[in-house]
Design an enzyme around this catalytic site. Structure first.
Site, mmCIF file in Angstrom:
data_model
loop_
_atom_site.group_PDB
_atom_site.id
_atom_site.type_symbol
_atom_site.label_atom_id
_atom_site.label_comp_id
_atom_site.label_asym_id
_atom_site.label_seq_id
_atom_site.Cartn_x
_atom_site.Cartn_y
_atom_site.Cartn_z
ATOM 1 N N CYS A 100 0.836 -1.205 0.000
ATOM 2 C CA CYS A 100 0.000 0.000 0.000
ATOM 3 C C CYS A 100 0.870 1.254 0.000
ATOM 4 O O CYS A 100 1.686 1.446 0.907
ATOM 5 C CB CYS A 100 -0.915 -0.019 1.225
ATOM 6 S SG CYS A 100 -1.763 1.553 1.512
ATOM 7 N N CYS A 109 0.585 3.281 3.259
ATOM 8 C CA CYS A 109 1.336 2.683 4.368
ATOM 9 C C CYS A 109 2.815 2.992 4.201
ATOM 10 O O CYS A 109 3.519 3.311 5.173
ATOM 11 C CB CYS A 109 1.107 1.175 4.405
ATOM 12 S SG CYS A 109 -0.612 0.680 4.672
#
Length: 460
Positions: free
Chosen positions: A380, A383
């Protein structure tokens, strides 16, 4: 001087050109490409001659005119002289400048190619096209839900370059059916794909059916999860062109290898007008209900469809970027089909929790110490963007009486995390107090160290 062309070929309708006489002066390292070195050949199509007349011989706008890119008549039989190997061409152009790639695209396809303009920093594409000195076309999708600033920017761009943007609109009956059955903001509840399909994807499909190639502003750094492998040129994997069938449309991405910072340096150097939303914190700009400014430390695509997972942040215009699940069930793969990526938050100050650990932590009503846990997926981009802040926070909290942990919540663990841990999208940050079994979800989009520390201090 801008020119309007009425073609007598298989597709009829008005078309916007930027003047081929509009030569850009030499500025720094930016120079019009020497056409004598550009190959024009690869795919050649037979055409009839076109009649050219000045744009000022016609009214500026005429609602009775159907955009050229949307008008499809029975196509003439096109004699293909040679079929281009676009994978090989992409390799050859991998280190080429955006200007060289743009010149190659316009030279190869002429009137059968158009620039897709969203009203954001992809105005750089129009500037590159102008610098080639070649005629070019521009089209845009008016979804009916754009910001007022974007509509104003469209008008500014038309006047600045002396062109007419070919606007494509969604089908009124389809929009009416969607809104009447599901309301104006159904995408907040069941995802943006249906609305984007009606307002963007289908109008785009109609436009592309009148072309043999199109030019986009995709960059690899825009969305690491879905655009990391975008080539500078490719056979479009999702849409069909004028001739129909697989391989009938070519997609050019001249700025695929350019960093966002370099795009902005170019725009400033060339004094190109930009959307006023950029000065208000917007980077990636789409429809008004689905776009918001991003904060320091956030990835630019985090301002789009923020209520959904990172893997869903494509509207469908570039759905060829989304790869199918590869069947990996051990949690090391992800829905974008990219190769295994390195884990995140690697520090001794962090505890790596398993599913059993999370289940036990969630059941405890009287913990010895509070916990802060991030639910994440290493692929991600959001993230990845907060990794530095979270690691720094963990190191600051070491020995403070607050445990900091991480739990990888994609793959097989995602359903559990959604059901038991309030996972909505990645990353999700939870605080487990000492004397409560119910975790508290961090709802702010600010993921810098100070904001996260304020959250912890308010609860511990």
């Amino acid at each position: 001087m801008a020119l309007a062309v009425t073609s007598s070929s298989a597709i009829s309708g008005p078309i916007s050109y930027a003047s081929s006489e509009n030569k850009a002066p030499q500025i720094g390292s930016f120079r019009p490409v020497d056409r004598s070195n550009v190959s024009l050949a690869a795919v050649t199509f037979s055409r009839r001659q076109s009649a050219v007349k000045p744009v000022n011989a016609e009214p500026k706008r005429n609602d009775s005119i159907v955009p050229f890119a949307a008008t499809v008549a029975a196509p003439e039989v096109a004699e293909k002289v040679e079929v281009e190997d676009y994978e090989q061409l992409a390799k050859e152009l991998a280190t080429a400048s955006p200007l060289e790639i743009m010149d190659k695209a316009l030279a190869k396809f002429g009137n059968d190619i158009a620039i897709a303009f969203s009203g954001a920093e992809d105005v750089a594409l129009i500037e590159y096209a102008r610098l080639t000195g070649r005629p070019f076309r521009v089209f845009s999708l008016d979804t009916g839900r754009l910001n007022p600033e974007t509509y104003q920017f469209f008008d500014t761009v038309e006047k600045h370059y002396g062109i007419r943007i070919e606007y494509m609109f969604p089908d009124a009956v389809e929009v009416q059916g969607l809104v009447r059955s599901k309301g104006l903001f159904s995408f907040y509840e069941d995802g943006h794909q249906e609305c984007c399909r009606v307002r963007k994807v289908r109008p785009l499909r109609r436009a592309l059916k009148g072309l043999r190639a199109w030019i986009t502003g995709q960059r690899k750094d825009q969305s690491p999860g879905t655009r990391a492998e975008v080539p500078v040129v490719q056979v479009d994997p999702a849409f069909e062109g004028l001739d129909g069938g697989v391989g009938s449309l070519v997609k050019w991405n001249p700025v695929a290898n350019v960093q966002g910072m370099d795009i902005w340096n170019f725009l400033r150097a060339m004094n190109v007008p930009v959307n006023s939303l950029h000065s208000k914190g917007y980077i990636s700009i789409g429809c008004e209900p689905c776009t918001r400014p991003v904060l320091p430390g956030q990835h630019e695509r985090e301002g789009r469809w923020w209520w959904e997972d990172a893997k869903a942040k494509e509207c469908g215009l570039h759905k060829g970027n989304l790869k199918q699940e590869d069947g990996n069930k051990n949690g090391n793969g992800h829905a974008n089909g990219a190769a295994t990526v390195s884990d995140l938050f690697d520090t001794q100050s962090l505890v790596t929790l398993t599913r059993t650990g999370m289940e036990n932590l969630a059941k405890l009503e009287n913990r010895k110490e509070p916990w802060l846990v991030v639910l994440y997926a290493p692929w991600c981009p959001f993230c990845q963007a907060m990794e530095g802040s979270y690691v720094e926070l963990a190191e600051k909290l070491a020995g403070s009486g607050v445990k900091v942990g991480k739990f990888r919540a994609d793959g097989d663990e995602k359903e559990f995390a959604q059901r038991e841990l309030q996972l909505g999208s990645f990353p999700t940050i939870l605080f487990f107090p000492k004397h409560s079994s119910q975790p508290i979800k961090y709802t702010s989009e600010k993921r810098d160290v100070d904001s996260l520390m304020a959250f912890v201090n308010a609860l511990r």
